[in-house]
Each structure stands twice: as structure tokens, then as C-alpha cells.
Design an enzyme around this catalytic site. Structure first.
Site, mmCIF file in Angstrom:
data_model
loop_
_atom_site.group_PDB
_atom_site.id
_atom_site.type_symbol
_atom_site.label_atom_id
_atom_site.label_comp_id
_atom_site.label_asym_id
_atom_site.label_seq_id
_atom_site.Cartn_x
_atom_site.Cartn_y
_atom_site.Cartn_z
ATOM 1 N N GLY A 83 0.940 -1.421 0.129
ATOM 2 C CA GLY A 83 -0.330 -0.429 0.060
ATOM 3 C C GLY A 83 1.060 1.093 0.048
ATOM 4 O O GLY A 83 2.043 1.409 -0.091
ATOM 5 N N ASP A 127 -11.117 4.624 8.510
ATOM 6 C CA ASP A 127 -10.309 4.014 7.763
ATOM 7 C C ASP A 127 -10.962 2.182 7.350
ATOM 8 O O ASP A 127 -10.753 1.363 6.934
ATOM 9 C CB ASP A 127 -9.155 4.031 6.228
ATOM 10 C CG ASP A 127 -8.944 3.776 5.200
ATOM 11 O OD1 ASP A 127 -10.110 4.161 4.502
ATOM 12 O OD2 ASP A 127 -7.648 2.822 4.868
#
Lengths: 1082, 187
Positions: free
Chosen positions: A90, A204
Site C-alpha cells: 500500500g 478508514d
């Protein structure tokens, strides 16, 4: 130079870029012709090609250049872990499956892409990791270890490896029913609530971050990880990694997609939970119909009303529709106030009970409905009766709403304050201060806010801030006696402040248009100043009377210094002249006249030499009597400041180049250069002893220890953007003036003036007791010694060894009157008569004592033993007589007495309460925990318990039920104490920290963690002092309210800083009144 | 779509989001501590502007897209800086000129809004004199692109970008120091 010349030179210069290097000289000769000025200017531009590399350069950090882009090979060691394989990547880094050696287990290892270079970033990372380590919930993937990275190891976070698919896939694969999906979501809410209570917001939440393990347990990944890596990131990467943004945006709240990170709070996660429910129940996303582009999706989230579940799946009409709608409310004020509320409604729905969300939406239709009722009922003639009924209902609704609002406000406030503490710990003081002050101004009675500020100022010991001139102040100097500070301000004012409080005592004079510099004569009676009016002025400080006004005649006077004999003054000006004047106004001599501004000026202590620094980089020293140049050097950058070492032989200079140089003052031989990395050096001053330098730099102000050649208290923060800084003659304080905000600030410079530390024992101090007046302390240690500490009239404690020796002492007891002391340990129970100061006697030779306690009246002594016995003795005439004893099969861990109640903790049996008279049971053992620390609240209604893993319990003394769990300590809490007013709980833990808690709310008030050794025992002393015994044998006495005076000293400044928004804080005046009382009371 | 192929704003968003955030971070690291604008907010705001200018606009190279994003960020920052100055400052000219050294230290996290304006004004002047150099400075300074990235965005060779950058930087250095040749004259 005309601008025309500059433009022509620039044009030539730019053209030159495309001329081949070897042809440039000839090309220039031709194009400049005979124009010397033009050629010289182009040459200057050419010189500037060698400008410092950092100038204008983009950040060094580039993803293409960064390490961590290339995956580590299997078998690579990272700290304690061995990489096995990649499972995802990521924005923050690559995630691996890795193996830990001890304990042997597989973990998810996230290796961060960028090194965490800046100290503040590293600190934030460590703190965040600390915070995350406090998360202990089956629904949250556990963080095992975190490392901010160093030369040998990249930054990484090791966490629980969750073996399972994302929650949505899992639910589909297991073909869960709607009800099962609701229950699954409720469990996710539980985990989110756990984190929210600890001040951690996920930001998130999305299916990719919520995996379901083989046992069906949902586990949330990456809690707070995003923030540990990047303070404002809403996008954490997950173990699944791909298509992050596509997966993230649909779960983003309106405040996130609108780019309002300042509005992000716990309710942002509630929104994401709502979106998750929507997805789980309908298989679709709230705003994603028609497969919109991401910007369109973001716009819909921000602007459109959310669809209803029943729009997509008509069967879901009803309560679920309401619940999800409430979670997805556009305005966060209309969402569930907490994840627990959402979970509760989901479970009410599953149990078929009425949900709360309906009541909330009822409120909004109340007005409409009242009108309708009225219309309907007028007709039937029942208006009076019905309206009364409706009104009653409305009132109860209002009360519920008010209660909900109050709960929400409290939760938000706690969350904000936790955020503030975190920011302060990470070094972002401006924001931390602002957040905490706003909370305090909003709720002046909030102890949580007050102690958050305490903690901020404990890290950043800022005693007071005043703004005398919002246009900015320049120089700041201490008076020779240290009692006053003199500032020169942009508004032209010269101001004399009282060092103790910052209050302005006098304005001795002014310079129209701005005062640039002002200095005291050596006796402190006169002040010389220069300013924008190009005048040198001399003032009598005490009478604020002008003594001389000398025109600079175009010198653009900028700096002024007194000759030590007090009869001469030197000035330097931006026009390049350095002069010496007599105080009556006559010019004695012009030392030099250069074409470059002279910003730096200093006399040496004996007045033999004068040093000046110029914008062209020249630094020179003259002999005052002969006006001869003694030495001179040229540096590349403008010299901004010079100072001679008091009583020494060195000269220090600072410049544009951000480097501090030390020179041999007599010869100009360079000695040392220091790169304090605090930006361009504005001004440097020596302390009177010559050992320390106050360096005001652009990025920060620091104090440099020349003996050790390192910054003093680099962990401390002395602010940024100071124009000038001065050390008090006492060395106790540092004053800084900020030319932007005009604030004048005073900082504590001493290491810890609120602390006294003794090396009391050579081993752990396991027992510590104080008398009620704090005049006497006893300590017992693993070194087998028992010490009595008596306070003399100066407040100093002196130790006396009470003369017992034997095996380790595990606990000590002493009644508040200090009549006697008892020490229990492996070699028995000792009693010492402190009043008669007789020799100690061993009263329980065969006992292996684990805990001792004294009754408040001093008439009984209690001891618990390893084999489970509880014994009581009558104490009279310095002798112990057995009173009663009881046996049990479980080791006694701790004892505490309040009034006639004895609290006792056995291993794994929780706590019990017995009568001190006969040992009769008042409250039988409840609980299965082991209480290592134990205290009965003075009013007898509550018991505080310290546990092995670091939690603290507040236990109801009537029922034995655990009322609240206080999380924060990382290791065993061996000592807990209530303050006399029962309002505050103090806990000491082997993690090294001492914490204060609000008894009423359980809110953490403050943390003191200045030592690396564990805190093992503590005693409260009068005057908000606490004594703490440590694992390494050191005892510390700390003044807990010390930093409250710092809070008070900054209140007025912070209130003024509210600016136009002050109207939103109607109660701020209460804080100011408290601050005035506190300041005046000192 | 290939990373370097054409695309619309909507398509490019997810692909370049991380990089935009990096640009934003580069930008914001030059601002005062305690500022309220954060990288994410800056990206969002920049996006909003790009997107308002036409979501379906085709960007023929990713570099062009970055250039547009950089312009948007520059505008936002300049607006913020002006706003900040309006509310905060009175007459500070004298010392502001002296504070230009702040631009010497990007990355340390505490530039000032003043920098943004000073650099912006200088960049305006440079644009009038040499547009290409101004472009290079904007991409390097306001967007934080590397030499290679800048070269790709402008369709120039890296060597050319390096030279343009060096000369532009020298001019900035000389200009922003604020002292004319008189002040720098040797004694």
C-alpha cells in the site's frame, strides 16, 4: 542598481543557459560589451549557481528514490522477525507474513516505505504505537511491536496476522442471514467502541480492513496505523492492499470527502459503520448506483441525501432502515453519538425491542406533529387534556435529547483532549495547546482539560506568555538582577516586564516607527536603545526619563551595546557604520564604515574589544582604544549575531548559514562550529556563567551547553520563530520574543524544579508511607533496609537508617500520626517506635510477610502473609500485642485501611473488606483478579485496584462490582492512592509512569513519566506533592500542581488568541479568574 | 490505462492519489507549524478545482496532469497565504525581507506563508522573462517533482531541465536575497 540593469542582466543570464559551457565567457564578453556594471551583475548571477543545494530544492523524499519499494527477500531479518512472503502493499509500505522468534508465531509485518526521519515523526510513531498497544479487544488485530527505524532496521509495525476474508466476502461465503449480518456488524461496533474510548479513531473502516477469522470473529486491522505513519492520512493501506482508493471512497464520510479533517472525530467511524451495514445488508454501496466516477461519488457523498436500505431492498423497511439512516446522517450531529449506541440499537432490533434512533428522529417531527394533533383535537374538544399529554411527552423527549447531547459532548471532549495530549507528546505544541485550551474555555470545570494542559506544559515548560505588541517584539534582555525583562517592539515601545509574571511594569521610552534593540547598562539603571527613527536614545529606567537622544544621521541604527564601564555605547547600522558614543551624546569614534549592513555587535567583558558582523559575511574585532582591527574573517553568509564569552576567551557568531561558529576572541582562530539545525540563527546570547548559549533560530530556540557540546534538554520545546532569546542570570529561565506574534515567553530552564530525587535504596523501594503532614516518610526496600525521612524547616528530607537488616522488605506501614513504622518481608515483621526512637523489634519472626497496613488511629497493625494468613496486633507504648488472626489458602497481596474497614487482596480472589476490630467479613471476596495495588477511598465507598497487566479498577465497596476500568499503564500497577478529597486517584506502575485520574469520570488527568525505572510505591504529601519509590532504589518527590501555574500563566494569552471566536466561549472568563487567583497566590 | 497514457481526471484520480498526496506534503512542509491545511485537504481542494475545470478533460500525459495539479495547488496556497497575511499582519515588511532564509530549509516542516507569496511573486516575474524556466520552477518547487519527472511533464530532456533549473534557481537566489549590488559591495 536600476531594475532595468537587473532585468537586462537576468535576460542575458537566462540566455546564457542555452550557450554551451565552453563558449560562455566569449559570448558574455561580446554581449556585455564594455558595460562593467552589467557584466558584474551577470557574474553575480553566475556565482549564485553555487547557491546552497537545499535552496528551493524540492523535498528529498521521493517515492522513486525511497527504500522499501523493493520487496524484502524471504529470510530477511527485520528486528525480531524473519520475512516469509509478501501479502500486500500500500501507500505506506509492503506487508509481509513474517515469523517471530520469541514468542514463536506468524505475524503480519508492515515495513514502511519511508524512513521516519524527523524526530517529531519518529516520536509520533512511537507514541501512536504505544497508544495502539493499549488496544486489547478480540475485535481488533493486536499490535505486537513497532519500530521507528534506524540505521540497521527499517521502520515497521508487526501485528496479529488475521487469516480470513474481508467481512463482506465472509458473510456472502457463509450465506449469512440478515439477522446474522446485523449481529456481525454489532460486534464490529463493539471493537470500534473499545478504540474510541481510548481516543483512537480509525478513519478508514472498510471491508478490506475488517477480516473475519475462521472462528467467525471479525477483526479490525490497521487501527490508527494510518495516523502513526502520516498524521492526517485517511487512507491506510491494508493487508489486502489493492485498489485502495476505489475501496475507500464509498466508506468515507461527508466531512472526509469535503476535505475537512478538522471535523473528523469518532462519528466519522460511525458513518463508515453505516456504509458497511448498507453494503452487508443490500450488497450495494449507498451512493454507488450507476457506477459513478470517483469524483462523482465523492460529490454525492458530500451533497446528496443518503438512500434508504428499503430503496434497494424493500424487505428491509422499518427499524433497520432507520438505524442505518441515522448512522449515515450527512451532519455528524445527527449520527449515533457512539459506536456503542449503534451496537445497542442493532441488538435492540435483533431482540425485537424499540430502537433509540426512532426516538431521535421523533424529535424532529415533534413540531409538525403537535400542529397536526392540535388541528385534529380542536375539533373533538379535547385540546386541553391532549396537549397536556403531548407536552409531557415532549418534555421527556427533551430531557432524553439533552442527556444524549451531554453524553456526546463529554465523549467528544474526552476524545479531543486525548488527541491534544497525543499531539503534545509528538511535539506539535501549537495545535495541542489550542485544542486543550478551547476545551478548558468551553468547560472551565473540566479537570480533564486542566490536567491535559498540565501535561502539555510539563513537556513544554512555558511559564507565561504575554503579548505587549501584536506587531511583534524584537530584542529581549534580562536586567542584571534578573527581575525584569526589557523588550524592544515593532510598535516602537520599549517595555519593562516583571520576570515573575510577564506584567508590564514600565515603558521607559519609545522610537517612532519601531524599536530595534534595547540593552541594559551593567548596573541595570540605564537603557540604551535604537529604532526606526534612526536615533540612539539613553533612558533612566527607574524614572522612565530620557537622558540623551543622538541622531543616527543616516546610519540606520540597528544594534546597540554598552561598554562595561557604563560611559560608552557602541552602535551598528544597516548603512554599514559602527560607532562609539559617549553617554552625553558626543561621538567618540567611528570604528568602521562599510558598504554592508552591520547587524551584529558586541563588547567583550573587559571592554577592550568590539566585535561586529556584516551582511557581506565579514566578522571583525577591533581594539576599542586604538580602533585598530585585531582580526577579521569573511564568511559566505551574512553575520546575524555575535557575543563574547563572559569571563572567557571565546567569541560566538551566528549567520544566515545556520551554523554557529566559535572563535578565539583574541586571534580569530576558528575553534568549533555547531550546527544546531534550528534554522537561520537570529540571535545568540551567553548566560552570565559563559557555559550556555541561548540560540534563537528560525525553527526553534535552543540552549547549547558549551562544556558538553550538546543541546540542553533537547527533549524540551522552547518554541519556534523567536527573534531573540535570553537566559536569566539565575540560569533558571529562558525568555524568548517572537517577532511575528509579539509574544514574550518565559520558559523553565532547570531540569525539573518540581522534582527532588534521592538515591534512597540500593534495590526496589517496595514500601513507602508518609505521615498526614508529610513531615516524615518511611521507605522499605529490596536491599532489606528501612529508612525514615524527616523534613527539616527548609523542606529538605534527611534519611536515617532505622537499623533493621534482613531479607527483602515487601511493604511498610505507618499511621498518619507517625507514631511507629512497620516493615514486612521475607524475614518477618519489624516494628519501630518512631516517637521514642527505640531499637526495632521483630514481632513476627516466622512470618513471610507480603503486605502490612496501619489503622489511621495508629492503634492497630495488620499483616498478610505468603501462606494466606491475616494477622492484627494492638499497638501501645511502642509494643505490639497480638489481637486476632485468620487463615486462608491464598497469598495476601495487599492491604489498606480506611476507618474501621480493612481491604484485603488475595491472589486471584479480587478484594474483600473486613472489620479492623475482629476481622469479620463486611464484603466477601469478589472477583478473580489479583490486586497488586490497593486503596480504599477516604469516604469508604470505593476501592481502587492495580492489576498486573496495567489496568486499574474502580470497585464499588458496597457490592464488590467493578464500576470502571482505567487503561493506560503498560505494566503492573503496584501502588494506588486516593487524594484526601477523594477527587483524584494516583497510580504508580512499573512502566515508569505515575498517573492521575479523575475519580468521578475515570478520565486520565495527567501522566508523569520522567524516569526509566519502574514506579513501585507512592505516598501523597500535603500541597499536591507526591513521593514515588522506584525499582532502582530512587525516591522522587514531585510537586504535582507545579505546572498548573504554567497553565495559569498562559491563560490570558490563550484567551486573547481565541480572537473573534471568543463569543463561542462564554465561560472563558471563569478560567481567567482562576488564572489570576493562581498567579497572585504565588 | 497505462501510467503514462492518456486519461480523464476521473480515471487518473485513483492512480495518482498517493503521488498527489506526496506533492501536497512537499508543499505543506514549507508552511508554518500548526497550519490548518493538511495534505489530504490540499489534494481534495486541488482536485475539486481540476475537476470543476472539466472532469472529462483528456490529459495526454500524466505529466500534464501533474502540471495542472501543481498549478491548482499553487493557487490554493497563494490564496491561503494572502488570506493568512490579511488577518495576521500589519507592518512587518522590514523583517520579512530578512526572513527569506526560510526557503533554504524545505523539509524541516516550518516555512512560512510569507515564503509562498515571496516565491509566487518572483515566479510571476520570471514567467514574464522566461516562461520555460518558470515552468520548471513551478513543477520543481510548487509540485515537488524530480528533475526526471519535470522533464517528462514538460517534454524536455533531463539535461535541459537541470540547466534551466540551475539558472532559474540562481536568479531566485540572487533576487530573493533582496540586497542589491550596493549592499553586497566589498569594502
Amino acid at each position: 542598481m536600476t531594475s532595468d540593469l537587473a532585468d537586462r542582466a537576468a535576460a542575458l543570464f537566462f540566455e546564457l543557459a542555452s550557450v554551451p559551457v565552453e563558449a560562455r565567457a566569449a559570448w558574455l564578453d561580446e554581449r556585455c560589451g564594455g558595460e562593467v556594471a552589467l557584466r558584474r551583475e551577470v557574474d553575480r548571477l553566475l556565482d549564485a549557481l553555487d547557491a546552497p543545494d537545499a535552496f528551493l530544492d524540492p523535498l528529498a523524499v521521493h517515492p522513486t528514490a525511497a527504500s522499501g519499494d523493493t520487496p524484502l527477500l524471504p529470510g530477511t531479518r527485520v528486528g525480531d522477525f524473519t520475512v516469509l512472503r509478501v501479502i500486500g502493499s500500500g501507500s505506506a509500505g509492503i506487508v509481509y507474513v513474517a515469523e517471530q522468534r520469541y514468542p514463536m508465531r506468524a505475524v503480519a509485518l508492515k515495513v514502511l516505505r519511508h524512513g521516519l526521519d524527523a524526530t517529531s515523526v519518529r516520536r509520533r510513531f512511537e507514541l501512536e504505537a504505544d497508544l495502539l498497544a493499549r488496544l486489547d479487544h478480540p475485535g481488533v488485530a493486536t499490535i505486537y511491536a513497532a519500530h521507528p527505524g534506524d540505521a540497521s532496521t527499517p521502520a515497521f509495525i508487526a501485528m496479529e496476522l488475521v487469516d480470513g476474508p474481508p467481512i463482506t466476502e465472509s458473510a456472502d461465503a457463509r450465506t449469512l442471514s440478515a439477522a446474522e449480518r446485523v449481529e456481525l456488524a454489532a460486534r464490529v461496533c463493539d471493537a470500534v467502541q473499545h478504540a474510541h474510548q481510548r481516543g483512537i479513531i480509525h478513519r478508514d473502516l472498510k471491508p478490506a480492513n475488517i477480516l473475519v477469522d475462521p472462528h467467525g470473529q471479525p477483526k479490525i486491522l490497521d487501527f490508527g496505523v494510518a495516523r502513526a505513519v502520516d498524521a492526517d492520512a485517511p487512507f491506510a493501506s491494508s493487508q489486502t492492499g489493492h485498489g485502495q482508493l476505489v475501496g475507500t471512497v464509498p466508506y468515507m464520510s461527508p466531512e472526509q470527502v469535503s476535505g475537512r479533517p478538522d471535523l473528523v472525530d469518532t462519528r466519522t467511524d460511525i458513518y463508515a459503520l453505516g456504509a458497511l451495514l448498507f453494503k452487508l445488508l443490500t450488497g450495494t454501496l449507498p451512493f454507488a448506483d450507476g457506477n459513478p466516477s470517483l469524483p462523482e461519488l465523492a460529490r454525492r457523498i458530500a451533497d446528496d441525501e443518503p438512500p434508504r436500505l428499503s430503496d434497494r431492498v424493500p424487505a428491509l423497511a422499518g427499524d433497520l432502515d432507520t438505524i442505518v439512516g441515522c448512522a449515515l446522517a450527512k451532519d455528524r450531529e445527527h449520527r449515533y453519538p457512539s459506536a456503542a449506541d449503534l451496537a445497542m440499537d442493532l441488538r435492540r432490533y435483533l431482540a425485537g425491542e424499540p430502537i433509540a434512533a426512532t426516538a431521535a428522529s421523533m424529535r424532529q417531527v415533534l413540531a409538525r406533529r403537535l400542529v397536526r394533533y392540535r388541528r385534529a383535537l380542536v375539533a373533538s374538544g379535547l385540546v386541553a387534556v391532549a396537549l397536556a399529554g403531548v407536552a409531557a411527552w415532549a418534555v421527556s423527549e427533551r430531557q432524553r435529547a439533552d442527556q444524549a447531547n451531554a453524553d456526546l459532548a463529554r465523549e467528544l471532549s474526552a476524545s479531543t483532549l486525548e488527541q491534544s495530549r497525543f499531539l503534545a507528546a509528538a511535539g506539535n505544541f501549537l495545535t495541542a495547546e489550542r485544542l486543550a485550551w478551547q476545551e478548558l474555555f468551553r468547560r472551565p470545570d473540566s479537570r480533564h482539560a486542566l490536567w491535559t494542559l498540565w501535561e502539555i506544559y510539563a513537556r513544554q515548560p512555558l511559564r507565561w506568555t504575554v503579548v505587549a505588541d501584536p506587531r511583534g517584539s524584537g530584542s529581549v534582555r534580562f536586567s542584571p538582577d534578573g527581575r525584569h525583562l526589557l523588550t524592544a517592539s515593532n510598535d516602537g515601545g520599549l517595555r519593562l516586564h516583571e520576570s515573575a509574571t510577564g506584567a508590564i511594569v514600565r515603558e521607559p521610552g519609545r522610537h517612532e516607527g519601531g524599536a530595534w534593540d534595547a540593552v541594559f547598562s551593567r548596573d541595570g539603571r540605564l537603557v540604551a536603545s535604537v529604532g526606526a527613527d534612526d536615533m540612539l536614545r539613553v533612558w533612566d529606567v527607574e524614572h522612565a526619563r530620557p537622558l540623551a537622544a543622538i541622531p543616527g544621521e543616516g546610519r540606520q541604527l540597528f544594534r546597540v551595546v554598552w561598554h562595561p564601564n557604563g560611559t560608552r555605547i557602541a552602535t551598528s547600522g544597516l548603512a554599514g557604520r559602527v560607532d562609539i558614543w559617549r553617554t552625553d551624546g558626543a561621538r567618540e569614534a567611528t570604528i568602521v564604515e562599510r558598504a554592508s549592513g552591520a547587524r551584529a555587535l558586541a563588547f567583550d567583558e573587559r571592554g577592550r574589544w568590539l566585535a561586529a558582523g556584516f551582511d557581506d559575511g565579514t566578522l571583525a574585532v577591533w581594539e576599542v582604544d586604538s580602533h585598530r582591527v585585531r582580526w577579521q574573517v569573511h564568511q559566505a553568509e551574512a553575520v546575524t549575531t555575535v557575543a563574547f564569552e563572559p569571563g572567557g576567551s571565546r567569541l560566538v557568531s551566528g549567520s544566515f548559514s545556520q551554523t554557529v561558529h566559535l572563535w578565539d576572541a583574541a586571534t580569530g582562530t576558528p575553534l568549533v562550529s555547531i550546527e544546531p539545525n534550528n534554522g537561520t540563527i537570529r540571535r545568540i546570547s551567553f548566560d552570565p556563567s559563559g557555559r550556555y548559549l541561548a540560540i534563537a533560530g528560525w525553527w526553534r530556540t535552543m540552549v547549547w551547553d558549551l562544556d558538553d557540546n550538546e543541546p540542553v534538554r533537547s527533549e524540551r520545546h522552547f518554541g519556534a520563530g523567536a527573534w531573540d532569546a535570553a537566559i536569566a542570570p539565575s540560569l533558571a529561565y529562558l525568555a524568548t520574543s517572537d517577532e511575528r506574534t509579539g509574544s514574550l515567553r518565559l520558559w523553565d530552564l532547570r531540569p525539573s524544579p518540581h522534582l527532588v530525587e534521592w538515591a534512597a535504596h540500593t534495590g526496589r523501594i517496595a514500601g513507602l508511607q508518609a505521615t498526614g503532614d508529610g513531615a516524615l516518610l518511611v521507605t522499605g526496600g529490596f536491599d532489606g533496609r528501612l529508612h525514615a525521612w524527616r523534613r527539616d524547616e527548609t523542606g529538605t528530607y534527611t534519611a536515617a537508617d532505622l537499623g533493621i537488616s534482613g531479607a527483602r522488605i515487601l511493604d511498610v506501614a505507618m499511621p498518619p500520626g507517625g507514631e511507629w513504622a512497620a516493615a514486612g518481608g521475607e524475614s518477618g515483621l519489624w516494628v519501630v517506635d518512631l516517637a521514642r526512637r527505640t531499637a526495632p523489634s521483630l514481632v513476627g519472626e516466622s512470618l513471610n510477610v507480603t503486605a502490612v497496613a496501619a489503622s489511621p488511629d495508629g492503634r492497630r497493625l495488620f499483616a498478610g502473609t505468603l501462606d494466606g494468613r491475616l494477622l492484627a496486633w494492638d499497638m501501645a507504648g511502642g509494643r505490639a500485642t497480638p489481637a486476632w488472626s485468620l487463615a486462608s489458602d491464598a497469598e495476601v497481596l495487599s492491604l489498606d485501611v480506611s476507618g474501621d474497614r480493612l481491604a484485603i487482596a488475595h491472589r486471584l480472589r479480587g478484594v474483600a473488606i473486613r472489620s479492623t476490630m475482629d476481622g469479620r467479613v463486611i464484603l466477601p471476596s469478589t472477583g478473580t483478579y489479583t490486586a497488586f495495588g490497593l486503596a480504599v477511598r477516604p469516604d469508604g465507598r470505593e476501592i481502587a485496584v492495580g492489576l498486573w497487566e496495567g489496568n486499574v479498577l474502580q470497585v464499588d465497596a458496597a457490592t464488590g462490582a467493578t464500576a470502571r476500568t482505567l487503561s493506560g499503564h503498560g505494566r503492573v500497577v503496584g501502588s494506588v492512592r486516593y487524594t484526601a478529597d477523594s477527587a483524584t486517584l494516583v497510580t504508580a506502575s512499573r512502566d515508569g509512569a505515575t498517573r492521575l485520574w479523575d475519580v468521578a469520570t475515570g478520565a486520565p488527568l495527567a501522566t508523569r513519566a520522567s524516569r526509566t525505572a519502574g514506579a513501585e510505591s507512592l505516598a501523597l504529601l500535603p500541597g499536591d506533592r507526591v513521593a514515588i519509590g522506584h525499582d532502582d532504589g530512587a525516591m522522587v518527590a514531585a510537586e504535582m500542581d507545579y505546572f498548573l501555574r504554567h497553565v495559569a500563566g498562559n491563560a490570558a494569552f490563550q484567551a486573547a488568541a481565541l480572537g473573534p471566536s471568543a463569543a463561542d466561549f462564554p465561560r472563558a472568563g471563569e478560567v481567567l479568574a482562576w488564572a489570576r487567583r493562581t498567579t497572585e497566590g504565588r | 490505462m497505462r501510467p503514462d497514457g492518456p486519461g480523464t481526471t476521473g480515471e487518473l484520480l485513483p492512480l495518482v492519489y498517493d503521488e498527489l498526496r506526496r506533492l501536497a506534503r512537499a508543499q505543506l512542509s514549507r508552511e508554518p507549524a500548526g497550519h490548518t491545511l493538511q495534505p489530504t485537504a490540499l489534494v481534495h481542494e486541488a482536485y475539486l478545482r481540476l475537476w470543476k475545470s472539466g472532469e472529462d478533460k483528456q490529459w495526454d500525459r500524466r505529466g500534464h496532469f501533474f502540471a495542472a495539479a501543481a498549478i491548482a495547488m499553487r493557487r490554493i496556497l497563494v490564496e491561503r497565504a494572502r488570506h493568512y497575511q490579511r488577518i495576521k499582519h500589519g507592518g512587518q515588511e522590514k523583517r520579512v525581507a530578512f526572513d527569506i532564509e526560510q526557503v533554504d530549509r524545505p523539509g524541516a516542516g516550518e516555512g512560512t506563508w510569507t515564503d509562498v507569496l515571496v516565491i509566487n511573486d518572483a515566479l510571476d516575474r520570471l514567467e514574464k522573462m522566461d516562461a520555460r524556466k518558470a515552468q520548471v520552477v513551478m513543477l520543481r518547487y510548487f509540485a515537488g517533482l524530480s528533475v526526471e519527472e519535470t522533464a517528462s511533464a514538460l517534454g524536455l530532456s533531463p539535461t535541459t531541465v537541470k540547466t534551466e533549473w540551475a539558472f532559474a534557481r540562481a536568479w531566485f537566489y540572487r533576487t530573493l536575497r533582496g540586497d542589491g549590488p550596493e549592499a553586497g559591495e566589498a569594502p
